[in-house]
Design a protein around this motif. Structure first.
Motif, PDB file in Angstrom:
ATOM      1  N   ALA A 366       8.513   2.446  55.191  1.00 37.98           N
ATOM      2  CA  ALA A 366       8.688   2.022  53.955  1.00 37.98           C
ATOM      3  C   ALA A 366       9.743   2.595  53.094  1.00 37.98           C
ATOM      4  CB  ALA A 366       7.461   1.455  53.225  1.00 37.98           C
ATOM      5  N   PHE A 367       9.601   3.793  52.944  1.00 41.27           N
ATOM      6  CA  PHE A 367      10.547   4.597  52.224  1.00 41.27           C
ATOM      7  C   PHE A 367      12.127   4.715  52.776  1.00 41.27           C
ATOM      8  CE2 PHE A 367      12.818   8.620  51.213  1.00 41.27           C
ATOM      9  CZ  PHE A 367      12.205   8.907  49.909  1.00 41.27           C
ATOM     10  N   LEU A 368      12.059   4.752  54.176  1.00 39.94           N
ATOM     11  CA  LEU A 368      13.279   4.722  54.600  1.00 39.94           C
ATOM     12  C   LEU A 368      14.005   3.505  54.762  1.00 39.94           C
ATOM     13  CD1 LEU A 368      12.782   7.058  57.892  1.00 39.94           C
ATOM     14  CD2 LEU A 368      13.801   7.805  55.520  1.00 39.94           C
ATOM     15  N   ASP A 369      13.366   2.474  54.765  1.00 41.95           N
ATOM     16  CA  ASP A 369      13.789   1.145  54.938  1.00 41.95           C
ATOM     17  C   ASP A 369      14.474   0.733  53.496  1.00 41.95           C
ATOM     18  OD1 ASP A 369      14.331  -1.652  55.914  1.00 41.95           O
ATOM     19  OD2 ASP A 369      12.493  -2.383  55.110  1.00 41.95           O
ATOM     20  N   ALA A 370      13.712   0.985  52.328  1.00 37.74           N
ATOM     21  CA  ALA A 370      13.829   0.480  50.948  1.00 37.74           C
ATOM     22  C   ALA A 370      15.237   1.604  50.545  1.00 37.74           C
ATOM     23  CB  ALA A 370      12.747   0.787  50.060  1.00 37.74           C
ATOM     24  N   HIS A 371      15.274   2.756  51.071  1.00 40.05           N
ATOM     25  CA  HIS A 371      16.397   3.718  50.606  1.00 40.05           C
ATOM     26  C   HIS A 371      17.673   3.419  51.289  1.00 40.05           C
ATOM     27  CE1 HIS A 371      13.075   5.775  48.580  1.00 40.05           C
ATOM     28  NE2 HIS A 371      13.858   6.712  48.040  1.00 40.05           N
ATOM     29  N   ILE A 372      17.452   2.880  52.731  1.00 37.12           N
ATOM     30  CA  ILE A 372      18.859   2.427  53.296  1.00 37.12           C
ATOM     31  C   ILE A 372      19.149   1.286  52.707  1.00 37.12           C
ATOM     32  CG2 ILE A 372      19.505   1.712  55.466  1.00 37.12           C
ATOM     33  CD1 ILE A 372      17.374   3.695  56.695  1.00 37.12           C
ATOM     34  N   GLN A 373      18.371   0.438  52.317  1.00 41.07           N
ATOM     35  CA  GLN A 373      18.648  -0.955  51.612  1.00 41.07           C
ATOM     36  C   GLN A 373      19.336  -0.639  50.097  1.00 41.07           C
ATOM     37  OE1 GLN A 373      16.070  -4.260  51.322  1.00 41.07           O
ATOM     38  NE2 GLN A 373      15.070  -3.543  52.997  1.00 41.07           N
ATOM     39  N   ALA A 374      19.049   0.511  49.386  1.00 43.52           N
ATOM     40  CA  ALA A 374      19.580   0.775  48.256  1.00 43.52           C
ATOM     41  C   ALA A 374      21.172   1.406  48.538  1.00 43.52           C
ATOM     42  CB  ALA A 374      18.756   1.912  47.621  1.00 43.52           C
ATOM     43  N   VAL A 375      21.349   2.262  49.635  1.00 40.69           N
ATOM     44  CA  VAL A 375      22.675   2.528  50.106  1.00 40.69           C
ATOM     45  C   VAL A 375      23.645   1.456  50.178  1.00 40.69           C
ATOM     46  CG1 VAL A 375      24.048   3.786  51.946  1.00 40.69           C
ATOM     47  CG2 VAL A 375      21.957   4.733  50.860  1.00 40.69           C
ATOM     48  N   GLY A 376      22.988   0.336  51.175  1.00 41.02           N
ATOM     49  CA  GLY A 376      23.599  -0.848  51.253  1.00 41.02           C
ATOM     50  C   GLY A 376      24.148  -1.639  50.126  1.00 41.02           C
ATOM     51  N   ALA A 377      23.110  -1.629  48.877  1.00 41.36           N
ATOM     52  CA  ALA A 377      23.472  -2.008  47.729  1.00 41.36           C
ATOM     53  C   ALA A 377      24.476  -1.484  47.056  1.00 41.36           C
ATOM     54  CB  ALA A 377      22.142  -2.225  46.788  1.00 41.36           C
ATOM     55  N   ALA A 378      24.699  -0.140  47.145  1.00 40.33           N
ATOM     56  CA  ALA A 378      25.510   0.631  46.273  1.00 40.33           C
ATOM     57  C   ALA A 378      26.873   0.376  46.967  1.00 40.33           C
ATOM     58  CB  ALA A 378      25.219   2.104  46.448  1.00 40.33           C
ATOM     59  N   MET A 379      26.800   0.210  48.524  1.00 41.85           N
ATOM     60  CA  MET A 379      28.162   0.220  49.164  1.00 41.85           C
ATOM     61  C   MET A 379      28.713  -1.258  48.893  1.00 41.85           C
ATOM     62  SD  MET A 379      26.851   1.582  52.877  1.00 41.85           S
ATOM     63  CE  MET A 379      28.701   1.323  53.718  1.00 41.85           C
ATOM     64  N   SER A 380      27.936  -2.311  48.510  1.00 44.16           N
ATOM     65  CA  SER A 380      28.281  -3.738  48.321  1.00 44.16           C
ATOM     66  C   SER A 380      28.757  -3.605  46.642  1.00 44.16           C
ATOM     67  CB  SER A 380      27.536  -4.795  48.455  1.00 44.16           C
ATOM     68  OG  SER A 380      26.233  -4.624  47.815  1.00 44.16           O
ATOM     69  N   GLU A 381      28.465  -2.789  46.101  1.00 45.68           N
ATOM     70  CA  GLU A 381      28.881  -2.442  44.628  1.00 45.68           C
ATOM     71  C   GLU A 381      30.084  -1.718  44.694  1.00 45.68           C
ATOM     72  OE1 GLU A 381      25.928  -2.014  41.336  1.00 45.68           O
ATOM     73  OE2 GLU A 381      24.363  -2.702  42.869  1.00 45.68           O
ATOM     74  N   GLY A 382      30.745  -1.445  45.627  1.00 47.99           N
ATOM     75  CA  GLY A 382      31.809  -0.674  45.624  1.00 47.99           C
ATOM     76  C   GLY A 382      32.095   1.025  46.099  1.00 47.99           C
ATOM     77  N   VAL A 383      30.604   1.578  46.255  1.00 47.11           N
ATOM     78  CA  VAL A 383      30.668   2.808  46.501  1.00 47.11           C
ATOM     79  C   VAL A 383      30.923   3.395  48.079  1.00 47.11           C
ATOM     80  CG1 VAL A 383      29.478   5.175  46.222  1.00 47.11           C
ATOM     81  CG2 VAL A 383      29.025   3.257  44.662  1.00 47.11           C
ATOM     82  N   ASP A 384      31.953   4.176  48.395  1.00 48.01           N
ATOM     83  CA  ASP A 384      32.202   4.404  49.837  1.00 48.01           C
ATOM     84  C   ASP A 384      31.437   5.448  50.308  1.00 48.01           C
ATOM     85  OD1 ASP A 384      33.590   4.988  52.070  1.00 48.01           O
ATOM     86  OD2 ASP A 384      35.482   5.840  50.993  1.00 48.01           O
TER      87      ASP A 384
END
Ligand code: PNW
Length: 438
Positions: A366-384
């Protein structure tokens, strides 16, 4: 290609502390001092990775990761910290790198993950400016041998944690309790980063990074006192290590009663701020800060994060803090922010054996799944973001906690050294193969 990887560090996994001419590190000394590490544990054997590295490479290949972040043991390469090079030490990393390349796994090597040669500690460690030049010499030696196959180089791991735990509070090696007098340790490490980056490039390194331990800082309230305290903490934990590298200047330290960053000489900041190919970010949790109860002492107080589950370590689980951190970096540094690599993220969890005997670490999943999703969210907000590395491949020597905190995707039974993939390992494999990016 997005880099999916696992991360480890030399003293935490290698063992073999007396093999093939390795010198002593400050962690050998510290761990053998009674009372410093929980239950008297040491890294003498650790995961015996020095002898079992090929099994560990095969575990990564079967996991499906395309990169591996490891650290090089400085005292294996330069047993006296300087001077004579121990070829047998270089040979070990040469074999490891060849093994990784044969499996299509991109090596990412960290030069300094806290295991300073004891010989350099005897000359002042990171309180001595000279240590920065020694890091650069060591960088040149390893890059000359490995940079033809290692494309990614990380100069330092978490200079903040090393300064605070090692030199300010004394809970890590070398165990000094200098409080704010530890500040030169930050500058000398950063100078070492800059000089090492030059040496790495001179020997053909393609991508040079520094890895910082970062935390989004949340004020406990919107009161002026809490806002000011949060700003002071953000300065010490994050900006002290990001600003010099990305902006070429130190932040204002007046909240700490410090007029100017100590130990800085003319020209140092130009060395520290040379172009970087990536910023390594280690994220574990956010921090909630309030004004200090006592006006003397530090200008902040940890208010504790409430309302979130915690890991076995007691660290709060706040996946959105990773999105907040990454988008916050972009907002603060703009075009000065290079591509970001999440070089560590993960959690400790006690063993919960499932019916088949496999460790059923659902909390880690659950930890890894949610943190990987957070990375995806940051990427879609323009972070490379270019990579994500799980801490850690194996259960290992967790510094002052010894073997009591288990961060691995792979369970290690230390008496037998038997490795068994946990449920999270199988989950990550599916996650990586199903979608090539977060
Ligand atoms: C990192 N904290 O250390 C290190 O890079 C790893 O070697 C370590 O095993 C991993 O995180 C897990 O602890 C940290 O107290 C140590 O905030 C302490 C803290 C953060 C990171």
């Amino acid at each position: 290609m997005f880099l999916w990887g696992t991360a480890t560090a030399s003293y935490q996994i290698e063992g073999a502390v007396a093999d093939d001419g390795r010198g002593l590190s400050i962690w050998d000394t510290f761990a053998h001092e009674p009372g410093k590490v929980k239950d008297g544990h040491t890294g003498d054997m650790a995961c015996d990775h020095y002898h079992r590295w090929s099994e560990d490479v095969m575990l990564m290949a079967a996991l499906g990761v395309n990169s591996y972040r490891f650290s090089i043991s400085w005292p294996r390469i330069l047993p006296a910290g300087r001077g004579a090079v121990n070829q047998a030490g270089l040979d070990f990393y040469d074999r490891l790198v060849d093994g990784l390349c044969a499996q299509g796994i991109v090596p990412a090597a960290t030069l300094f993950h806290w295991d300073l040669p004891q010989a350099l500690e005897d000359e002042g460690g990171w309180l001595a400016r000279d240590t920065a030049s020694r890091l650069a010499d060591y960088a040149g030696v390893v890059a000359a041998r490995l940079a033809d196959r290692v494309p990614i180089w990380i100069t330092l791991n978490e200079p903040f944690v090393h300064m605070v735990f090692g030199y300010a509070l004394g809970t890590h090696a070398p165990g000094r309790t200098l409080f704010l007098d530890a500040l030169p340790v930050a500058h000398h490490q950063l100078l070492g980063h800059g000089l090492a980056a030059q040496a790495l490039r001179a020997h053909g390194a393609q991508r040079v990074l520094v890895t910082n331990n970062l935390t989004p800082v949340r004020p406990a309230s919107s009161s002026t006192g809490d806002l000011r305290a949060a700003d002071a903490y953000d300065t010490l934990h994050n900006r002290l290590f990001n600003d010099p590298v990305l902006l070429g200047r130190y932040p204002d330290l007046s909240a700490f009663g410090v007029d100017a960053m100590p130990a800085v000489r003319d020209g140092d900041l130009a060395v520290i701020a040379q172009p970087l190919d990536g910023l390594g970010v280690n994220y574990y949790n956010p921090t909630r800060i309030r004004a200090p109860g006592e006006p003397m002492g530090l200008p902040f107080e940890d208010a504790g994060i409430t309302g979130h589950p915690t890991t076995a370590f007691g660290w709060p689980v706040v996946p959105d803090g990773l999105r907040e951190l990454l988008t916050g970096l972009k907002a603060r540094y703009g075009d000065a922010l290079p591509p970001v690599y999440v070089t560590e993220n993960g959690c400790s969890q006690p063993d919960i054996p499932g019916p088949d005997g496999v460790i059923d670490d659902q909390d880690r999943i659950a930890f890894l799944d949610a943190h990987i999703q957070a990375v995806g969210a940051a990427m879609s907000e323009g972070v490379d973001v270019r990579g994500y590395y799980v801490w850690s491949l194996l259960d290992n020597f967790e510094w002052a906690e010894g073997y009591t905190q288990r961060f691995g995707l792979v369970h290690v039974d230390f008496p037998t050294q038997k490795r068994t993939p946990k449920a999270s390992y199988h989950w990550l494999r599916t996650r990586i193969t199903t979608s090539p990016t977060p």
